[in-house]
Design a protein around this motif. Structure first.
Motif, mmCIF file in Angstrom:
data_model
loop_
_atom_site.group_PDB
_atom_site.id
_atom_site.type_symbol
_atom_site.label_atom_id
_atom_site.label_comp_id
_atom_site.label_asym_id
_atom_site.label_seq_id
_atom_site.Cartn_x
_atom_site.Cartn_y
_atom_site.Cartn_z
ATOM 1 N N LEU A 9 4.970 23.309 19.461
ATOM 2 C CA LEU A 9 5.123 21.981 18.848
ATOM 3 C C LEU A 9 6.310 21.961 17.891
ATOM 4 N N GLY A 10 7.472 22.375 18.397
ATOM 5 C CA GLY A 10 8.697 22.333 17.597
ATOM 6 C C GLY A 10 9.279 20.925 17.563
ATOM 7 N N ALA A 11 10.553 20.854 17.186
ATOM 8 C CA ALA A 11 11.229 19.556 17.055
ATOM 9 C C ALA A 11 11.157 18.760 18.360
ATOM 10 N N MET A 12 11.223 19.457 19.476
ATOM 11 C CA MET A 12 11.128 18.778 20.775
ATOM 12 C C MET A 12 9.676 18.658 21.218
ATOM 13 N N CYS A 67 6.837 24.561 25.745
ATOM 14 C CA CYS A 67 8.184 24.247 25.260
ATOM 15 C C CYS A 67 8.462 25.189 24.092
ATOM 16 N N LEU A 68 9.017 26.347 24.421
ATOM 17 C CA LEU A 68 9.173 27.420 23.442
ATOM 18 C C LEU A 68 10.652 27.773 23.286
ATOM 19 N N THR A 225 30.750 12.845 9.512
ATOM 20 C CA THR A 225 29.885 12.484 8.384
ATOM 21 C C THR A 225 29.539 13.692 7.508
ATOM 22 N N ARG A 226 29.865 14.891 7.966
ATOM 23 C CA ARG A 226 29.506 16.155 7.285
ATOM 24 C C ARG A 226 27.993 16.314 7.149
ATOM 25 N N GLU A 227 27.219 15.672 8.000
ATOM 26 C CA GLU A 227 25.762 15.796 7.878
ATOM 27 C C GLU A 227 25.210 17.004 8.612
ATOM 28 N N PHE A 228 25.735 17.304 9.768
ATOM 29 C CA PHE A 228 25.276 18.445 10.567
ATOM 30 C C PHE A 228 23.750 18.568 10.531
ATOM 31 N N PRO A 229 23.022 17.522 10.906
ATOM 32 C CA PRO A 229 21.550 17.598 10.836
ATOM 33 C C PRO A 229 21.017 18.622 11.833
ATOM 34 N N ALA A 230 20.208 19.542 11.357
ATOM 35 C CA ALA A 230 19.837 20.687 12.195
ATOM 36 C C ALA A 230 18.724 20.355 13.176
ATOM 37 N N THR A 231 19.043 19.555 14.195
ATOM 38 C CA THR A 231 18.026 19.215 15.194
ATOM 39 C C THR A 231 18.038 20.176 16.364
#
Lengths: 294, 294, 294, 294
Positions: A9-12, A67-68, A225-231
């Motif tokens: 149950l990760g981000a995806m 989903c690993l 945007t310099r956000e680099f959101p860690a998705t």
């Protein structure tokens, strides 16, 4: 009445499992969910009406979706579920796995009367949340048709070949993502060093032949945007490029660009950090050129 | 009443000049056209109502647009028109030129009282025909606004910076095109060698993060069909990638992927042939891997 | 009685000038020496019996030898000496210069009646001290023979072609040094990660077909010892590789390995530091692989 | 009295076996020899006093030395000899094998009471003929000492680590050979295109820091002479570089130069031909640059 289970149950995985749970409830059954950090499974159950269970209990599902992070974790879970699986069930692995692992995993499950499909997904967290992921599947047509109605997270589901082909296409897709992203970073760094406005340059490129998903979406949204959101982690993209290079190796192919870019992403993961967003690979491009993409 | 001239009636220039001629006619004036092979100018006049003239006569136009193979040809034409240009006129060079050439060309024309804008275009023959090209312009805002209404072939016109910036963005755009195309060729070659169906793989990639203009348009339309229609020559794309690499050199940048891909396109232009369509670079990828992308 | 002058008393120039001074003294004349940091000239005079002079006075020498960081510094010194040079004299530039600069510099000096030879050296500080440098010269045979007896630092002096050829060969030599060093670093990093003893591996390689100056000398002496003595800066080797890549560009050549390695050395100079020894490029290889070459 | 056998009488194996045979005869015993094309074994026996035998009979030797094209052929021969080997014997594999194969082969032989050492050789046909090969061995010290006196073809024998380390060092050595050769070819092509005399350039490089075995020996002897004598095939060098890249992959290393050069050699083997001499890789460099190294 079909029982389904979702492992990882990760981000995806979390939003994917939520879509599975919602569809199952329509038939009055619960989707079993499991996660190594079990609290995430309990939270999922509370929020989405799934049912958190110990790993071995998920073995009783008619459809298991995993989903690993990598095929190594799938192998481990397969080992722990040995002897607990239900004959006649189907295992759909949505991990961005290794094509070499798929035939081995399929054989291991077939010995227990369980079918196996490699079915990685594409579209990122956004498409996972909206239930519009692209699913690329390797395996027999008949088995794919059996599970198709139950993969509630899929917007598009395409059979790309035999067992392992799903993993193969995913690895190549991500290798192309890696190449396109890195090259765009190089190009923008050079333009910046020549005094060109990067937003205007991107506008032009995105109306021109050099455009890609990375210039259209990733770079304007995450890099400028310099956000680099860690998705989606840099380490995972380096891993996927490496799977593509393993595929090159196993056929003794000649792919100098994919080979080089894989080396650069491994370097970036070590120097910038594997947990950073994959777009942070461009921070290494910046260091290499003494400039900032802004 | 403004007189316009168009120099260079190749695959791109011919339809661009046709749009110029059509718009001029609305004001009752002819667009002068010139081409080295002069018969092409006469044919253009017959078909599009432009007026074919010797080169020196085009010097009397208020607006000169050039679209030639490289900056070398522009330099040559500039030399031949020396002393024949009209002070107060503007020269718009739509060639995919070299950023190093632009300041030199601008200076040379300024001595004659003529403004210069580097304004390469993107969109290929299709957009040239429909008059929807993207034009990326380097130079002063005021000069750009003067000519904007007359560039009838432009769908979008974007100022990207000072003199030379137009050429710079075009070179980087085409370098990205070159990278994205080659990498996609490598990826598909490897997938094919692993037995994956290439059309299905492209369908997936085009719904996924690895997509680019090359996977969405060029490869399905030109490569998998084996048509390789020669609308944009391999030698010219190698030239453009080389301009991008020159830009890397002039700032002592570090762009390993653009550098490598430039080397590969120069090799492809020599081994496959510079007159072939740019997508025929993938024929070298095929030779390198002993496979065919089909 | 011939007067000689030496410009640039760095790690290489200082011992080279000492050899010039020693040979001149045999004929009873002093060698003039100049250095931007003038104290180094005075120290040289005190130690080696040369004569420290302001820059313009060196212009009266019959033979001027320069050994500066790049062609840019040579251009600057040439400018400052304009009007102070002696017609009939010869200028020998031992800088690792740019082939593009040589014809320009030769022309500029010819206008003042002065001959110019590009004559970079190889062998490093050790050969500079022992007076056994290899000198690669571009220019007319007759001029070379005139100066040959006076270049006391030369062990071997080879004419490699016309003006600029000396710089060209030096740049390519150093590009090969850069490639061989980097590749050896990669190979050893991988062997180390596989648990192989690096000293034993080097012993084997040095008795085998993969040996080069870098495996025989640089890596055992500078890298495995972790000494990295800064006798030849990483920034300067990156500069030389860049000259080689400029040469590739000017003939539109295809040299993917030199192109890539140039990009990597520029990155290394920025990330590791330009003042570090050139062998410290392998510290970037170490970072990229998460290992240490020891 | 010890019986020895030699399997594989190719360009390397034949003179190696001759040295073994000569030394054995001193003790009054014959060296058994076998080759797939059996006529070569009979010819060897006639010429060198070895004894040609069917494969299974070689299994009775106390020391078996193999020298075959790749680990795949060794695996095949191992399979055919299963059940025919003598417990207590030692198998020394001089093939340029794969480090992944070594532990597997050792285990397989240990089950039959037979020791296994990976012991590839370097020095080429010349050193094979003179009995001065460098042998790099992976495996336990004690086993190495047992066989050391009998490897009559060895000039130097160095233990480089545990099982597989011999193959690993050989692969990296050959990858460095491949890199150094290719880069020298690029450098010379560029110098030639700039009008520099290649022999003079090589003289300078060989007295300078860029020298390697390839500039000192291979290129002057094989390339500039246009002889390209096929003593070590291009396909085999591509194979060895590929083994090095496999080693990079198995530790997820970052080796962009070895990765790229491997891709280029595979391309060269396909485009120029795998049976050509390994130095004929530079024919592809020539094609890529439209020049000839002469």
């Amino acid at each position: 009445m079909m029982t389904t289970a979702f492992l990882g149950l990760g981000a995806m995985g979390s939003p994917m499992a939520a879509h599975m749970a919602a569809r199952s409830r329509e038939s009055g059954v619960s989707t079993l969910v499991w996660n190594r950090t079990f609290g995430k499974a309990e939270a999922h159950a509370a929020q989405h009406g799934s049912r958190a269970t110990p790993l071995v209990e998920t073995g009783q599902a008619d459809l298991i979706v995993s989903c690993l992070p990598t095929s190594a974790e799938v192998d481990e879970v397969l080992g722990q579920l040995r002897g607990h699986l239900k004959a006649g069930s189907v295992w759909v692995d949505c991990t961005s796995g290794h094509p070499d692992a798929a035939p081995r995993q399929r054989e291991r499950l077939q010995e227990q009367g369980v079918a196996f499909l490699d079915a990685p997904v594409s579209g990122g967290v956004t498409a996972a949340q909206s239930g519009t992921l692209t699913v690329m599947v390797g395996g027999p047509d008949a088995e794919i048709e059996t599970v198709r109605p139950h993969l509630a997270f899929a917007g598009t589901l395409i059979r790309v070949g035999d067992t392992g082909a799903g993993f193969a296409v995913k690895a190549v897709n991500n290798a192309l993502l890696a190449v396109n992203l890195w090259a765009a970073g190089e190009g923008l760094a050079i333009l910046g060093l020549h005094g060109v406005n990067l937003s205007a340059a991107l506008d032009v490129i995105n109306a021109s032949s050099g455009r890609s998903n990375t210039t259209q979406n990733l770079i304007p949204q995450r890099v400028l945007t310099r956000e680099f959101p860690a998705t989606f982690g840099l380490g995972l993209l380096a891993k996927d490029a490496g799977i593509a290079l393993d595929m090159v190796e196993s056929v003794r192919g000649s792919a100098p660009v994919i080979a080089q870019v894989t080396a650069l992403y491994r370097a970036a993961a070590r120097i910038v950090g594997p947990q950073e967003d994959h777009t942070a690979a461009l921070k290494l491009v910046e260091q290499m050129n003494g400039t900032v993409l802004a």
